[in-house]
Design a protein around this motif. Structure first.
Motif, mmCIF file in Angstrom:
data_model
loop_
_atom_site.group_PDB
_atom_site.id
_atom_site.type_symbol
_atom_site.label_atom_id
_atom_site.label_comp_id
_atom_site.label_asym_id
_atom_site.label_seq_id
_atom_site.Cartn_x
_atom_site.Cartn_y
_atom_site.Cartn_z
ATOM 1 N N VAL A 103 0.869 -1.183 0.000
ATOM 2 C CA VAL A 103 0.000 0.000 0.000
ATOM 3 C C VAL A 103 0.901 1.227 0.000
ATOM 4 O O VAL A 103 1.285 1.754 1.059
ATOM 5 C CB VAL A 103 -0.912 0.014 1.247
ATOM 6 C CG1 VAL A 103 -1.945 1.147 1.139
ATOM 7 C CG2 VAL A 103 -1.615 -1.324 1.423
ATOM 8 N N HIS A 104 1.283 1.631 -1.200
ATOM 9 C CA HIS A 104 2.231 2.746 -1.308
ATOM 10 C C HIS A 104 2.271 3.191 -2.765
ATOM 11 O O HIS A 104 1.886 2.436 -3.663
ATOM 12 C CB HIS A 104 3.630 2.290 -0.852
ATOM 13 C CG HIS A 104 4.548 3.435 -0.564
ATOM 14 N ND1 HIS A 104 4.536 4.124 0.625
ATOM 15 C CD2 HIS A 104 5.496 4.028 -1.324
ATOM 16 C CE1 HIS A 104 5.450 5.087 0.584
ATOM 17 N NE2 HIS A 104 6.044 5.041 -0.592
ATOM 18 N N ASP A 105 2.808 4.384 -3.008
ATOM 19 C CA ASP A 105 2.971 4.900 -4.363
ATOM 20 C C ASP A 105 3.818 3.933 -5.201
ATOM 21 O O ASP A 105 4.982 3.656 -4.873
ATOM 22 C CB ASP A 105 3.650 6.270 -4.269
ATOM 23 C CG ASP A 105 3.789 6.950 -5.621
ATOM 24 O OD1 ASP A 105 3.602 6.274 -6.656
ATOM 25 O OD2 ASP A 105 4.091 8.150 -5.627
ATOM 26 N N ALA A 106 3.224 3.439 -6.289
ATOM 27 C CA ALA A 106 3.917 2.450 -7.132
ATOM 28 C C ALA A 106 5.232 2.990 -7.683
ATOM 29 O O ALA A 106 6.200 2.243 -7.854
ATOM 30 C CB ALA A 106 3.005 2.045 -8.288
ATOM 31 N N VAL A 107 5.265 4.291 -7.959
ATOM 32 C CA VAL A 107 6.492 4.867 -8.530
ATOM 33 C C VAL A 107 7.653 4.678 -7.545
ATOM 34 O O VAL A 107 8.772 4.331 -7.930
ATOM 35 C CB VAL A 107 6.272 6.368 -8.855
ATOM 36 C CG1 VAL A 107 7.558 7.031 -9.307
ATOM 37 C CG2 VAL A 107 5.183 6.511 -9.923
ATOM 38 N N GLU A 108 7.364 4.854 -6.268
ATOM 39 C CA GLU A 108 8.412 4.670 -5.256
ATOM 40 C C GLU A 108 8.731 3.202 -5.040
ATOM 41 O O GLU A 108 9.896 2.832 -4.842
ATOM 42 C CB GLU A 108 7.972 5.291 -3.931
ATOM 43 C CG GLU A 108 7.883 6.785 -4.017
ATOM 44 C CD GLU A 108 8.000 7.454 -2.662
ATOM 45 O OE1 GLU A 108 7.852 6.767 -1.639
ATOM 46 O OE2 GLU A 108 8.243 8.662 -2.671
ATOM 47 N N VAL A 109 7.708 2.367 -5.061
ATOM 48 C CA VAL A 109 7.948 0.925 -4.881
ATOM 49 C C VAL A 109 8.867 0.438 -5.999
ATOM 50 O O VAL A 109 9.843 -0.290 -5.762
ATOM 51 C CB VAL A 109 6.613 0.139 -4.888
ATOM 52 C CG1 VAL A 109 6.873 -1.360 -4.870
ATOM 53 C CG2 VAL A 109 5.755 0.545 -3.695
ATOM 54 N N ILE A 110 8.575 0.886 -7.230
ATOM 55 C CA ILE A 110 9.368 0.458 -8.384
ATOM 56 C C ILE A 110 10.814 0.943 -8.238
ATOM 57 O O ILE A 110 11.754 0.203 -8.509
ATOM 58 C CB ILE A 110 8.725 1.001 -9.685
ATOM 59 C CG1 ILE A 110 7.448 0.211 -9.966
ATOM 60 C CG2 ILE A 110 9.678 0.952 -10.858
ATOM 61 C CD1 ILE A 110 6.529 0.857 -10.953
ATOM 62 N N SER A 111 10.987 2.170 -7.792
ATOM 63 C CA SER A 111 12.378 2.642 -7.765
ATOM 64 C C SER A 111 13.162 2.135 -6.549
ATOM 65 O O SER A 111 14.382 2.186 -6.572
ATOM 66 C CB SER A 111 12.467 4.168 -7.893
ATOM 67 O OG SER A 111 11.643 4.773 -6.972
ATOM 68 N N HIS A 112 12.488 1.603 -5.537
ATOM 69 C CA HIS A 112 13.244 1.180 -4.348
ATOM 70 C C HIS A 112 13.176 -0.308 -4.020
ATOM 71 O O HIS A 112 14.068 -0.825 -3.359
ATOM 72 C CB HIS A 112 12.741 1.930 -3.113
ATOM 73 C CG HIS A 112 13.041 3.394 -3.143
ATOM 74 N ND1 HIS A 112 14.296 3.903 -2.913
ATOM 75 C CD2 HIS A 112 12.248 4.449 -3.391
ATOM 76 C CE1 HIS A 112 14.262 5.224 -3.009
ATOM 77 N NE2 HIS A 112 13.022 5.578 -3.308
#
Ligand SMILES: C[S@@+](CC[C@H](N)C(=O)[O-])C[C@H]1O[C@@H](n2cnc3c(N)ncnc32)[C@H](O)[C@@H]1O
Length: 220
Positions: A103-112
């Protein structure tokens, strides 16, 4: 990649079912966001063919796809809590032990958080259309976003997208053409994939007489 915020948090009350499912199952099936990554997520994504769905909404496709593919590990990303509650309920009801949620911004999940070469596929269905021209920059599917997925995909890993907004569909197609590592064997929109169940947003689009466009590209 430029930081885009592709969603608005829609204030919507949880139903009792959603609140109960969040309370009961969140700790079992949700993985917390960590900037430094997560061993639990790495293990999950690398121990079976892994499919990531970005913006699963109410989770209709996620649950149906998971039920049809018990051999795959499915990771759903969204920030919309009522949908998370509903999907948790379905995971429990249908015993979909091979689904996890962040449950988090996908853009951040993808980059981290997503390990390199770990994804067999990415699903993006009816992403927020941001129809006003001045908001187009908030659309998720743009060249830098697609480029950020490339290292995470396995060779021949796919990105499958659908939208009912014609100009966004054309923009998606153009963005795919702008990423050299992606090949599109249909050379345009693909035939509707029969396994994909109808979602609330698809129904809304059809009610407005929008045409549904689908795009399937693979990493070379
Ligand atoms: C228009 S809805 C479509 C939902 C679903 N895929 C469907 O077809 O019904 C878009 C969803 O994407 C989610 N979303 C948009 N941007 C996101 C982001 N950056 N990270 C996580 N979820 C996002 C929204 O919260 C919303 O649930």
């Amino acid at each position: 990649m430029n930081k885009i915020r592709s969603y608005v948090l829609r204030p919507k009350r949880l139903t009792n079912l959603q609140a109960r499912a969040l309370e009961a199952y969140r700790s079992t099936y949700c993985i917390d966001f960590h900037e430094e990554g997560s061993d639990e997520l790495t293990e999950f994504l690398t121990s079976a063919p892994a499919i990531m769905e970005i913006g699963f909404g109410m989770g209709e496709v996620t649950a149906a796809f998971a039920q049809a593919h018990p051999d795959k590990h499915i990771l759903g990303l969204d920030v919309f809590l009522p949908g998370v509650g509903k999907l948790l309920y379905e995971i429990h009801e249908r015993r979909l032990e091979h689904v996890r949620i962040i449950v988090h911004d996908a853009v951040e999940v993808i980059s981290h958080m997503i390990p390199a070469d770990s994804l067999a596929g990415v699903h993006i269905f009816f992403p927020d259309p941001w129809p006003k021209k001045r908001h187009h920059k908030r659309r998720l599917v743009q060249v830098p976003f697609l480029q950020s997925l490339i290292p995470l995909l396995q060779k021949q890993g796919y990105i499958y997208m659908a939208t009912d907004w014609e100009d966004y569909a054309l923009q998606m197609l153009e963005a795919c053409r702008g990423v050299e590592e992606l090949e599109n064997s249909s050379n345009g929109f693909c035939e509707p994939q029969s396994w994909r169940p109808m979602t609330k947003f698809e129904k809304r689009g059809l009610a407005k007489d929008h045409v549904i466009r689908e795009i399937l590209v693979r990493k070379r």
